[in-house]
Each structure stands twice: as structure tokens, then as C-alpha cells.
Design a protein around this motif. Structure first.
Motif, PDB file in Angstrom:
ATOM      1  N   TYR A   1       0.806  -1.209   0.000  1.00 51.42           N
ATOM      2  CA  TYR A   1       0.000   0.000   0.000  1.00 51.42           C
ATOM      3  C   TYR A   1       0.844   1.267   0.000  1.00 51.42           C
ATOM      4  CZ  TYR A   1      -4.081  -2.904   0.634  1.00 51.42           C
ATOM      5  OH  TYR A   1      -5.067  -3.830   0.432  1.00 51.42           O
TER       6      TYR A   1
ATOM      7  N   ARG B   1      -7.973   1.990   5.759  1.00 51.36           N
ATOM      8  CA  ARG B   1      -7.667   2.069   4.331  1.00 51.36           C
ATOM      9  C   ARG B   1      -8.812   1.513   3.511  1.00 51.36           C
ATOM     10  NH1 ARG B   1      -2.552   1.274   6.274  1.00 51.36           N
ATOM     11  NH2 ARG B   1      -0.995   2.725   5.456  1.00 51.36           N
TER      12      ARG B   1
ATOM     13  N   GLY C   1      -6.275   2.127  -1.436  1.00 49.15           N
ATOM     14  CA  GLY C   1      -5.988   2.378  -0.025  1.00 49.15           C
ATOM     15  C   GLY C   1      -6.175   3.817   0.375  1.00 49.15           C
ATOM     16  N   ARG C   2      -5.920   4.772  -0.539  1.00 50.80           N
ATOM     17  CA  ARG C   2      -6.071   6.195  -0.227  1.00 50.80           C
ATOM     18  C   ARG C   2      -7.517   6.651  -0.259  1.00 50.80           C
ATOM     19  NH1 ARG C   2      -1.068   6.815  -3.299  1.00 50.80           N
ATOM     20  NH2 ARG C   2      -2.298   7.062  -5.202  1.00 50.80           N
TER      21      ARG C   2
END
Length: 466
Positions: A195, A262, A329-330
Motif C-alpha cells: 500500500y 484504508r 488504499g487512499r
């Protein structure tokens, strides 16, 4: 001769001068020393690249350095021993006047006491606010911090390959060492960190630099020096830093919530190579190939299928499969993202509501298995039979055929092995031996064919060539 001298002088004048940058920012860079309970493995060698400097690495140093670090001036306080507390050193930097410090998780992992030393030689106790092992991040808080010097935070997304960057840290305990280099690559994916799209540089980074800042020429922090690639235990020209955009997102979540959430799509992906691109109808290799969609995941609810190739995520191109996990993930949990996928040779758009990434080891649920019946064999240089009920149950499979033998031919060349389970051939599902024969009999003779297999519980795509 004159023109050569002039060219050399012009080249020298074009090189950056880092003196002002170092003067302005050294005060906000800190040395971090930790103390933890003695460990029976305190003398074992190794440690992964980028770890803080500790006693375990002394034996890898020249004799002069061993004497220095074991002497009275040693930052570890004397000779290492199994009965003594373990000490280690790393770097960090202050991001708020009230004393929040960013560093790597591996710098403070297992520490019972954390001491932060400033450039003016003050030594202050620090407490651990929180960690995020997935990004190798840790947030500390200096006790009684007040009006401390801070770094200026930049934007790592503005970095370009080839631009100058500078690191300040404590390699091998030598405080406030300055090294410089260039950005070698962006968006690097490492096996241990899915990630984090690492910044690769050629800045000299060694044990003890971990957690220290990476600056651009504007004096802004654009990364956190985290890992090195090495076969010697020291710098070999390849260093990796956590992008500051990702680091600050982690910092704010830890500071405000004490934990990091996340985004999660719920798919297993693999790289699209040249052969797979051909078999799926792509003009060139790109995107992230979905090998498996987890049951109950956001991807399944959105209608994503195994064999889809994700080409875009929220308007950003997905060139490599490693591009997708950081993008997902962001994304804030609960928000929707728009995907462009290739399915059956056609591009289509799907909207998916991003879920929360489960804790490591969770969220791998699959659909219940069913029994298979009937024997048979198959061409392409391999033999298949129905999946035994107990194997189907243990692998949590609903359908497919079990490979029992692989001889010379396209299957062997593709990497198919005995005990692989074939679930799909040429984008057509295979639920029985009869369906397998039917699909194989209609395969094209002049192009590569994709085959989806399940091996040791994990789905991957392989390519058979005629």
C-alpha cells in the motif's frame, strides 16, 4: 581547451548548493534512540534493509567502528550483552510545534523507552501515539513539547524523476549526516509493502537513517527514508522513501483517531504481461488483472469478475498492477470510486463503494464448495479429472477440473502443474471435465489463450500458446 574549461565551470555552477537548506531544516530533524528488554536473539545477525542501527550490526562493521561503538563514547552505552537492554537508533522529524514526530515503525518497534535528541543536544522523552505497520509509519509525541522547530511539508505527487533530493539523518549513529542524490523512480512496489508507492532514490541511506526526512530543493519534506536494497548491509545505490502525501494521511488518522483505515476493494490481482495482454485483446500490457473476487467484498457487490482488467481508477490510469492497491488504499472508506475495466474485449465502467481494509489475515472468505463427479482425460499435453470432494472442500471451490498429469505441450510451457485446478479457459468457465473438453475443442489455433487456475488456494492467470 578553453571551451572545455568553460563547460566544466558552467556544469559546476549548475549544481545545487544545499547549505542554506541544511541550516534551515536541521533543527527539526531528530535522532531517536530506543531501549527495550533484552532478547535472546540480540546477537543474531540480519534485520531487514532499512532497519535502525543496533548492536546486532556491529560485527558487520570494520574493526575501527566496532571499537568506536563499544567504547565509552558509544551511543549504546558500552559492550552489548544478552543480559543488557537492547538499544537502537534511528531518525525522525518534527511536524508540529507541540511535538509530534514522524518516523518508521521499525525504528521504535518493541521499544520500552523512546528518547528524542534535538540538534541543540536537548534530550526529551517521547511517547508512542500510534503505529501503522502496513506503511511502516510511527507517530511520536515529545513530552512537554512547546514551540519546537518544524519542517515544511511538501507534496510528493509533484516529484519528478531526475530531480535533486537530500536526506538528513543519523547513519550508524553519526548525527545530522547530510547526503544528496536524485529521484531514481516513482511508485515502486516492494514485496513487504503493498500500500506504499515508494520513492526510489540514489541518496546514500544506511542503518540509522530510517525515519529521517527526504527534502526537495525548496526545503520541503517529500518523503520518509525507510528502506534500502542491499547485499552488504550498507548502501548500494538504491534507497526507498515513503511519499509524504501518504505519510501525512497516516499521521492525521493516527493523531485524530488512533488508528488507520484504508480503502478495500476485495480482489486478488496480478500483472498483465505481454502474453496475457494478447490473450485478453489488449494492444499492449497494462492494467491490473483480477484473478479472484472475494465473496462479500465491495468488488463482488459492484459486479467485478475474475478476468476483468482494471484500466482506470477514479480517472487515473492503472499501468501496473502495483498501481491499484495504493489508489484504493487512499480512498476514504464508504466513498464511491469509478472503475474502467476490460471485459470480453470491451471497456465498461463500474462504480464501487469502497470498504474498509480488514486486519491482516481477515476477509478471505470464499463461497462454499460443491461435489464433483465423473472421470476423464484432456488434451493440450495434460490430463484432468473431477475435483475430489475433500479437495474441493479444503480449497473452497465450487467448480473446475483437477490437473493430474502434465506432459510436453502448451500446458507445460505455460507453467501448469499437477494438482492445479483449472476453473476457466479462454474466458469461459469450466465446471466439469465435459465442459473442459468442449472449451478446448473450440480454442483458436493462432493466438495465446488465458487459463485461470487455483494453486494452493490462490487464483492466477497463465497463458497457453499454440
Amino acid at each position: 581547451m578553453v571551451s572545455l574549461v568553460w563547460a566544466q565551470g558552467a556544469s559546476a555552477r549548475s549544481l545545487p548548493d544545499f547549505t542554506e537548506l541544511v541550516e534551515e531544516n536541521s533543527g527539526a530533524v531528530v535522532n531517536i534512540s530506543t531501549t527495550s528488554a533484552p532478547s535472546p536473539s540480540s546477537h543474531s545477525g540480519g534485520g531487514y534493509p532499512g532497519m535502525p542501527f543496533d548492536e546486532r550490526q556491529l560485527e558487520q562493521l570494520p574493526e575501527f567502528f566496532q571499537d568506536f561503538f563499544r567504547g565509552p563514547q558509544s551511543p549504546f552505552g558500552g559492550s552489548p550483552g544478552r543480559s543488557e537492554p537492547r538499544r537502537s537508533m534511528g531518525s525522525g522529524f518534527i511536524v508540529s510545534k507541540d511535538g509530534y514526530v514522524l518516523t518508521n515503525n521499525h525504528v521504535i518497534e518493541g521499544a520500552d523507552e523512546i528518547v528524542v535528541r534535538l540538534s541543540d543536544r536537548r534530550e526529551l522523552q517521547a511517547t508512542l501515539v500510534g503505529t501503522d505497520p502496513r506503511s511502516d509509519m510511527a507517530v511520536l509525541k515529545i513530552e512537554d513539547g512547546d514551540d519546537l522547530p518544524v519542517v515544511k511539508i511538501g507534496q510528493s505527487r509533484d516529484l519528478e524523476v531526475g530531480e535533486w533530493v537530500l536526506a538528513i539523518g543519523s547513519p550508524f549513529g553519526f548525527d545530522y549526516t547530510v547526503t544528496a542524490g536524485i529521484v531514481s523512480a516513482l511508485g515502486r512496489s516492494l514485496p513487504t509493502e503493498n500500500y506504499v508507492p515508494f520513492i526510489q532514490t540514489d541518496v546514500a541511506i544506511n542503518p540509522g537513517n530510517s525515519g529521517g526526512p527526504l527534502f526537495n530543493l525548496d526545503g520541503e519534506v517529500v518523503g520518509i527514508n525507510s528502506q534500502i536494497y542491499t547485499r552488504s548491509g550498507g548502501f548500494m545505490g538504491v534507497s526507498f522513501a515513503i511519499p509524504i502525501d501518504d505519510a501525512m494521511n497516516v499521521f492525521r488518522q493516527i493523531r485524530d483517531k488512533g488508528t488507520v483505515a484504508r480503502g478495500w476493494l476485495g480482489v486478488l490481482i496480478q500483472e498483465v504481461n505481454r502474453d496475457l495482454a494478447e490473450s485478453f485483446g489488449l494492444k499492449r500490457p497494462r492494467g491490473a488483472l483480477i484473478a479472484e473476487v472475494m465473496a462479500g467484498s465491495p468488488a463482488e457487490k459492484a459486479g467485478l469478475e475474475a478476468g476483468d482488467i482494471v484500466l482506470e481508477y477514479d480517472g487515473d490510469d492503472v499501468e501496473l498492477s502495483s498501481d491499484l492497491p495504493p489508489m484504493v488504499g487512499r480512498t476514504p472508506v464508504g466513498e464511491s470510486a469509478s472503475l474502467v475495466v476490460l471485459r470480453e474485449g470491451r471497456e465498461m465502467s463500474l462504480d464501487v463503494e469502497i470498504g474498509k481494509l480488514p486486519e491482516q489475515g481477515d476477509g478471505q472468505a470464499r463461497a462454499p464448495a460443491t461435489d464433483q463427479n465423473g472421470p476423464a482425460s484432456a488434451p493440450l499435453g495434460l490430463t484432468v479429472e473431477p475435483i475430489p470432494a475433500e479437495l474441493a472442500d479444503s480449497m473452497e471451490l465450487e467448480s473446475g477440473v483437477l490437473v493430474t498429469h502434465v506432459g510436453r505441450g502448451p500446458a507445460l510451457n505455460a507453467g501448469i502443474r499437477p494438482r492445479d485446478v483449472i476453473t476457466e479457459v479462454h474466458r469461459k468457465p469450466v465446471g466439469s471435465v465435459e465442459e473442459f473438453h468442449e472449451v478446448v475443442s473450440s480454442l483458436p489455433d493462432d493466438r495465446a489463450v488465458s487459463v485461470r487456475i487455483v494453486r494452493q488456494g490462490r487464483a492466477i492467470y497463465l497463458v497457453m500458446k499454440p
